[in-house]
Design a protein around this motif. Structure first.
Motif, short mmCIF file in Angstrom:
data_model
loop_
_atom_site.label_atom_id
_atom_site.label_comp_id
_atom_site.label_asym_id
_atom_site.label_seq_id
_atom_site.Cartn_x
_atom_site.Cartn_y
_atom_site.Cartn_z
N GLN A 1 29.60 -16.90 42.15
CA GLN A 1 30.23 -17.52 40.98
C GLN A 1 31.53 -16.84 40.56
N ILE A 2 31.94 -15.79 41.27
CA ILE A 2 33.17 -15.08 40.91
C ILE A 2 34.39 -15.92 41.28
N ILE A 3 35.22 -16.18 40.29
CA ILE A 3 36.48 -16.88 40.51
C ILE A 3 37.57 -15.86 40.78
N SER A 4 37.58 -14.76 40.00
CA SER A 4 38.57 -13.71 40.17
C SER A 4 38.00 -12.36 39.73
N ARG A 5 38.37 -11.31 40.46
CA ARG A 5 37.98 -9.94 40.11
C ARG A 5 39.12 -9.21 39.41
N ASP A 6 40.20 -9.91 39.15
CA ASP A 6 41.42 -9.30 38.62
C ASP A 6 41.60 -9.57 37.13
N TYR A 7 40.59 -9.24 36.33
CA TYR A 7 40.66 -9.45 34.88
C TYR A 7 40.38 -8.15 34.16
N ARG A 8 40.84 -8.06 32.93
CA ARG A 8 40.60 -6.89 32.09
C ARG A 8 39.91 -7.35 30.82
N GLY A 9 38.83 -6.67 30.48
CA GLY A 9 38.12 -6.94 29.24
C GLY A 9 38.38 -5.82 28.25
N ARG A 10 37.63 -5.80 27.18
CA ARG A 10 37.77 -4.75 26.18
C ARG A 10 37.36 -3.39 26.72
N THR A 11 36.45 -3.37 27.69
CA THR A 11 35.93 -2.11 28.22
C THR A 11 36.48 -1.76 29.60
N GLY A 12 37.42 -2.55 30.10
CA GLY A 12 37.99 -2.27 31.42
C GLY A 12 37.92 -3.48 32.33
N THR A 13 37.65 -3.24 33.61
CA THR A 13 37.63 -4.29 34.62
C THR A 13 36.58 -5.35 34.30
N ALA A 14 36.94 -6.60 34.59
CA ALA A 14 36.04 -7.72 34.33
C ALA A 14 36.20 -8.78 35.42
N TYR A 15 35.20 -9.63 35.55
CA TYR A 15 35.24 -10.75 36.49
C TYR A 15 35.31 -12.06 35.72
N LEU A 16 36.12 -12.99 36.22
CA LEU A 16 36.12 -14.35 35.70
C LEU A 16 35.07 -15.11 36.50
N MET A 17 34.09 -15.68 35.81
CA MET A 17 32.95 -16.32 36.45
C MET A 17 32.94 -17.82 36.15
N ASN A 18 32.49 -18.57 37.12
CA ASN A 18 32.37 -20.02 36.96
C ASN A 18 31.16 -20.37 36.10
N LYS A 19 30.04 -19.69 36.33
CA LYS A 19 28.81 -20.01 35.61
C LYS A 19 28.01 -18.74 35.37
N VAL A 20 27.40 -18.65 34.19
CA VAL A 20 26.46 -17.58 33.89
C VAL A 20 25.21 -18.21 33.27
N VAL A 21 24.12 -17.48 33.32
CA VAL A 21 22.85 -17.96 32.77
C VAL A 21 22.25 -16.87 31.89
N ASN A 22 21.25 -17.22 31.13
CA ASN A 22 20.50 -16.27 30.30
C ASN A 22 21.38 -15.56 29.28
N VAL A 23 22.32 -16.29 28.69
CA VAL A 23 23.17 -15.73 27.64
C VAL A 23 23.08 -16.60 26.39
N VAL A 24 23.40 -15.98 25.27
CA VAL A 24 23.48 -16.65 23.98
C VAL A 24 24.93 -16.54 23.54
N GLU A 25 25.48 -17.64 23.04
CA GLU A 25 26.87 -17.62 22.58
C GLU A 25 26.94 -17.13 21.15
N GLY A 26 27.92 -16.25 20.90
CA GLY A 26 28.13 -15.71 19.57
C GLY A 26 29.07 -16.58 18.75
N LYS A 27 29.60 -16.00 17.70
CA LYS A 27 30.49 -16.70 16.78
C LYS A 27 31.81 -17.05 17.46
N VAL A 28 32.31 -18.25 17.21
CA VAL A 28 33.58 -18.71 17.76
C VAL A 28 34.72 -18.06 16.98
N GLU A 29 35.72 -17.56 17.72
CA GLU A 29 36.87 -16.93 17.06
C GLU A 29 38.13 -17.10 17.90
N GLN A 30 39.26 -16.97 17.23
CA GLN A 30 40.57 -17.03 17.89
C GLN A 30 40.94 -15.61 18.32
#
Length: 138
Positions: A57-86
């Motif tokens: 499901q990895i689209i790209s391994r070249d992303y940065r999150g708040r804690t460092g390296t991150a993956y852009l994923m097409n699909k994930v499971v077993n997650v709950v969505e938090g509050k929507v924000e800009q």
């Protein structure tokens, strides 16, 4: 010990031998199903090991999150969505929501809901999994 996953991710390249509920959606494992030399990895929550996604499901391994390296994923499971924000990011403004492990409720990344830039709209509906918050499951 009880099953703590809503969805258990099995390697589509091996024969099913588990009694767990697995993902049968052909889109989840995409075109990699027929390739014999492809390495399949299941990614889970670092804290509780709940399955979240797979290497297919990895689209790209070249992303940065708040804690460092991150993956852009097409699909994930077993997650709950938090509050929507800009959020303002390097590539523009986005409407996003954090995604939390459904079992332990720890933050594992976020979901792109809407992009203000036309050239970034391909991210809409996609997920970021931060590597410091996930692990490889065996």
């Amino acid at each position: 010990m009880g099953l703590r996953y809503s969805i258990y991710i099995e390697n589509p390249l091996s024969s099913p031998s588990s009694s767990y509920k697995s993902i049968n959606d052909p889109l989840f494992h995409s075109q990699h199903r027929s390739q014999k030399n492809v390495s399949f990895i299941t990614y889970g929550c670092r804290h509780c090991k709940t399955h979240l996604s797979s290497s297919f499901q990895i689209i790209s391994r070249d992303y940065r999150g708040r804690t460092g390296t991150a993956y852009l994923m097409n699909k994930v499971v077993n997650v709950v969505e938090g509050k929507v924000e800009q959020r303002r990011m390097l590539t523009g403004d986005y409407l996003v929501c954090d995604i939390l492990c459904h079992w332990c409720k720890r933050n594992v990344g976020w979901k792109y809901l809407q992009s203000s830039n036309d050239d970034q709209q391909y991210k809409e509906g996609k997920f970021i999994l931060e590597l410091k918050n996930i692990c490889k499951c065996t």
